[in-house]
Enzyme design. Structure first.
Site, PDB file in Angstrom:
ATOM      1  N   LYS A 299      -2.668  -2.027  -3.231  1.00  0.00           N
ATOM      2  CA  LYS A 299      -3.521  -1.090  -2.870  1.00  0.00           C
ATOM      3  C   LYS A 299      -4.003   0.415  -3.213  1.00  0.00           C
ATOM      4  O   LYS A 299      -2.677   0.760  -1.803  1.00  0.00           O
ATOM      5  CB  LYS A 299      -4.098  -1.404  -1.475  1.00  0.00           C
ATOM      6  CG  LYS A 299      -4.470  -0.943   0.046  1.00  0.00           C
ATOM      7  CD  LYS A 299      -5.220  -0.903   1.299  1.00  0.00           C
ATOM      8  CE  LYS A 299      -5.862   0.192   1.813  1.00  0.00           C
ATOM      9  NZ  LYS A 299      -6.522  -0.783   3.109  1.00  0.00           N
TER      10      LYS A 299
ATOM     11  N   GLU B  14       0.828  -1.152   0.055  1.00  0.00           N
ATOM     12  CA  GLU B  14      -0.057  -0.289  -0.236  1.00  0.00           C
ATOM     13  C   GLU B  14       0.996   1.284  -0.377  1.00  0.00           C
ATOM     14  O   GLU B  14       1.198   1.659   0.997  1.00  0.00           O
ATOM     15  CB  GLU B  14      -0.771   0.123   1.268  1.00  0.00           C
ATOM     16  CG  GLU B  14      -1.631   1.333   1.415  1.00  0.00           C
ATOM     17  CD  GLU B  14      -2.424   1.790   2.800  1.00  0.00           C
ATOM     18  OE1 GLU B  14      -2.543   0.694   3.407  1.00  0.00           O
ATOM     19  OE2 GLU B  14      -3.391   1.963   2.230  1.00  0.00           O
TER      20      GLU B  14
END
Ligand code: 13P
Length: 342
Positions: free
Chosen positions: A219, A177
């Site tokens: 992500k 992420e």
């Protein structure tokens, strides 16, 4: 062999019509969220709130996985099941946030680097033992005057890649992420450029560290106008810019993109996902891993009162259903009013 198993977990996390609930708020963040509804952040209140989410009947129809916090993975439901067991009984895969947070980066005012690599191998082994099948590490990139710097982007990319390699070694699917924040007055074009540069750096580092792309998920942030930008892009523009940016830099070997909501309202996050899924076929699943965008209405309905649990669970079920529809590009505005009438 091992990777084959990881690949199957990664694919299950982005199964058709499903996405991830991020319920991994660290202690300071959950305190902020509970405070917003006038509830003190005691261990029992944090547990009770998470139980509302995890025991919502039917959640497993729309939610493939839940990201837990280190405290949460050790907690139990009131009837004595570990949260890991309760999720598995719903057909939901348990995961865990393993970074130690984004800290001010020395010599780089206004920029952050995420910590948590020291001792990570041992912690991952323990989380795997406790039942986690995937993990998450969040890097934060801030847009401002003369930032982000290349040094900050590369330091974060390197840490993400080292984390991802350790996860795959430990039989956990890494969710990578790198969040380019929407805070600021920047245009959507600037957000596009910084997101592209960040992802290029991240995938270069993942390659250097021999991370298996089929056995991870990305992500990313959506590509948006800065929160304080006077010219706000439309839903269609956001969806097109986001997919265009991702197509430039995310290899097709990655099974899925699970977008963060990052301060968008719950309805906005659903609308953006919906339109992305209506565009021409992308090589990866376009899914969600929302925190605030799934939880905001739940917190509001719950308010810390056991008498409100059913309402709070209805709110969660509804938000999860809307995002599930958005996975097929089949979400419509009247789903929001239909719920109000129900
Ligand atoms: P938001 O969807 O609230 O951005 O949270 C997702 C997340 O897990 C951030 O790390």
């Amino acid at each position: 062999m091992k990777n084959e198993n990881l690949e199957s977990v990664a694919r299950k996390l982005v199964a058709e019509g499903k996405g991830i609930l991020a319920a991994d708020e660290s202690s300071p963040t959950i305190e902020k969220r509970l405070k917003s509804i006038g509830v003190p952040s005691t261990e029992e209140n944090r547990r009770a709130y998470r139980e509302v989410l995890f025991t919502t009947a039917g959640a497993g129809d729309f939610i493939s996985g839940v990201i837990l916090f280190e405290e949460t993975i050790r907690q139990k439901t009131r009837d004595g099941r570990t949260f890991v067991e309760a999720l598995e009984q719903q057909g939901i895969i348990p995961g865990i946030k393993v970074d130690k947070g984004a800290k001010a980066m020395a010599n780089f005012p206004g920029e952050k680097v995420t910590e948590g690599l020291d001792g990570l191998r041992e912690r991952l082994a323990e989380y795997r033992q406790l039942g986690a099948r995937f993990a998450k590490w969040r890097a934060v990139i801030t847009i401002g005057e003369n930032i982000p710097t290349r040094t900050c982007i590369e330091a974060n990319a390197e840490a993400l890649a080292r984390y991802a390699a350790l996860c795959q070694e430990a039989d956990l699917v890494p969710i990578v992420e790198p969040e380019v924040l929407m805070d600021g007055a920047h245009t959507i074009e600037r957000h596009f450029g910084v997101t592209q540069q960040t992802l290029e750096s991240v995938f270069h580092a993942l390659y250097e560290h021999r991370v298996v792309l089929e056995a991870m998920l990305l992500k990313p942030n959506m590509v948006l106008s800065g929160k304080d930008c006077s010219q706000q892009a439309s839903v269609q523009e956001v969806a097109e810019a986001t997919v265009r940016c991702m197509k430039r830099v995310v290899p097709a070997a990655v099974p899925g993109l699970v977008f963060l909501s990052g301060g968008q309202s719950d309805v906005e996050a659903t609308e953006h996902l919906n339109v992305m899924n209506r565009l021409d076929q992308a090589p990866w699943q376009l899914s969600f891993s929302y925190g605030r965008a799934l939880q905001a209405p739940v917190l509001k309905a719950w308010k810390g009162d056991p008498a409100n649990v059913a309402d709070a669970q209805r709110a969660f079920h509804h938000r999860a259903l809307c995002n599930s529809k958005a996975r097929f590009g089949k979400y419509t505005e009247d789903m929001e009013t239909a719920k109000a009438a129900a």
